[in-house]
Design a protein around this motif. Sequence first.
Motif, short mmCIF file in Angstrom:
data_model
loop_
_atom_site.label_atom_id
_atom_site.label_comp_id
_atom_site.label_asym_id
_atom_site.label_seq_id
_atom_site.Cartn_x
_atom_site.Cartn_y
_atom_site.Cartn_z
N ALA A 104 -32.25 34.04 -34.32
CA ALA A 104 -33.40 33.30 -34.60
C ALA A 104 -34.32 34.22 -35.46
CB ALA A 104 -34.30 33.31 -33.26
N GLU A 105 -34.01 35.47 -35.54
CA GLU A 105 -34.94 36.22 -36.35
C GLU A 105 -34.52 35.90 -37.78
OE1 GLU A 105 -31.62 39.23 -34.80
OE2 GLU A 105 -33.07 37.42 -33.94
N ARG A 106 -33.47 35.39 -38.17
CA ARG A 106 -32.89 35.05 -39.39
C ARG A 106 -33.01 33.62 -40.02
NH1 ARG A 106 -27.23 38.55 -40.25
NH2 ARG A 106 -27.89 38.22 -42.44
N ILE A 107 -33.69 32.80 -39.20
CA ILE A 107 -34.08 31.49 -39.36
C ILE A 107 -35.71 31.53 -39.53
CG2 ILE A 107 -34.02 29.28 -38.50
CD1 ILE A 107 -31.50 30.08 -36.73
N ILE A 108 -35.93 30.87 -40.59
CA ILE A 108 -37.46 30.40 -40.79
C ILE A 108 -37.64 29.03 -40.92
CG2 ILE A 108 -39.39 30.63 -42.54
CD1 ILE A 108 -37.67 33.25 -43.56
N GLU A 109 -38.18 28.67 -39.85
CA GLU A 109 -38.48 27.31 -39.79
C GLU A 109 -40.05 26.73 -40.27
OE1 GLU A 109 -35.94 26.37 -35.77
OE2 GLU A 109 -37.52 27.16 -35.51
N ILE A 110 -39.89 26.58 -41.37
CA ILE A 110 -40.96 26.04 -42.03
C ILE A 110 -41.76 24.65 -41.92
CG2 ILE A 110 -40.64 27.75 -44.13
CD1 ILE A 110 -39.76 25.18 -45.79
N HIS A 111 -41.13 23.79 -41.17
CA HIS A 111 -41.74 22.60 -40.74
C HIS A 111 -41.62 22.46 -39.01
CE1 HIS A 111 -41.00 20.02 -44.71
NE2 HIS A 111 -41.88 21.22 -44.77
N GLY A 112 -41.65 23.99 -38.49
CA GLY A 112 -41.50 23.89 -37.07
C GLY A 112 -40.33 23.63 -36.30
N GLU A 164 -48.51 29.93 -42.03
CA GLU A 164 -49.00 30.86 -43.00
C GLU A 164 -47.78 32.22 -42.81
OE1 GLU A 164 -52.73 32.38 -42.86
OE2 GLU A 164 -53.58 30.59 -43.31
N GLN A 165 -47.57 32.38 -41.67
CA GLN A 165 -46.33 33.49 -41.59
C GLN A 165 -45.00 33.01 -42.05
OE1 GLN A 165 -47.31 36.89 -40.77
NE2 GLN A 165 -45.29 37.09 -41.64
N GLN A 166 -44.47 31.82 -41.57
CA GLN A 166 -43.33 31.48 -42.06
C GLN A 166 -43.15 31.26 -43.41
OE1 GLN A 166 -44.97 30.45 -39.40
NE2 GLN A 166 -43.59 30.13 -37.63
N MET A 167 -44.23 30.61 -44.25
CA MET A 167 -44.25 30.40 -45.48
C MET A 167 -44.22 31.73 -46.52
SD MET A 167 -43.83 27.43 -46.29
CE MET A 167 -44.13 27.43 -47.93
N ALA A 168 -45.10 32.92 -45.72
CA ALA A 168 -44.97 34.16 -46.25
C ALA A 168 -43.63 34.96 -46.24
CB ALA A 168 -46.01 34.83 -45.88
N ASP A 169 -42.85 34.52 -45.12
CA ASP A 169 -41.54 35.31 -44.89
C ASP A 169 -40.66 34.56 -45.79
OD1 ASP A 169 -42.57 36.81 -43.02
OD2 ASP A 169 -41.89 35.67 -41.46
#
Length: 242
Positions: A104-112, A164-169
């Motif tokens: 999970a820590e290596r997946i960024i779900e920008i649309h939730g 914001e956090q997901q987009m920054a990541d």
Amino acid sequence: MVQRARRAVVFTGAGISTECGIPDFRSPCGFWTRYKPIEYSAFLASEDTRLEAWRRFLMIRDTIAKAEPGPSHKAVARLMDMGHVSTVITQNIDGLHAAAGIPAERIIEIHGNGTYARCLACGQRHEIDWVRGVIDETGRAPVCSACGGIVKSATISFGQAMPEQQMADARAATLDADLFLSIGSSLQVFPAAGLPVLASHNRTPLVILNREETGLDGLARLVIHAEAGPVLGAVMARLAPG
């Protein structure tokens, strides 16, 4: 290029999940061609609208819940295991990258994520089966069991601010990447589609794998117009024969 990468970012859209039976929302037969999207402001303003939004979401959720990771999800997970991919950034809400074994820590779900819900007031997590039970029992849109706030699927709706956090990541991962591989995305939805643009401006090799042309094809080092599964299968056969 993939075999030389050590910090590749894989950016995925709906096309990676269509092979799993999840429809592309924006295709001619997609969900949004049959139902006008409900804006976030309308969701907040009316309980009747929230109930309709949940009715539609549960229709989608029934399809997502039956889906299992497809060849492309498994190929991406294998590329990560092999040390070529560092991060997956996805526009999808189906949770299939995690189901394929990517941490999970290596997946960024920008649309939730559409596999659960959250209270918009206190952040309490609620399971989708609980939401369905409330609607079936009361005929009303659910409210938070902890604070009484509005409960919404943990996805980003039309008109809702991006996380914001997901987009920054996602931007940080893109700037650190030595390869940016876009799979199954039309690259029409911004600000998400700004990430491959950022990669290109950072002189990171950009590869686009999609069935149709995209508006960003001209920025890419390599463009492949094909189904993702067979292409990634061929890549894996070369990287890990047998």
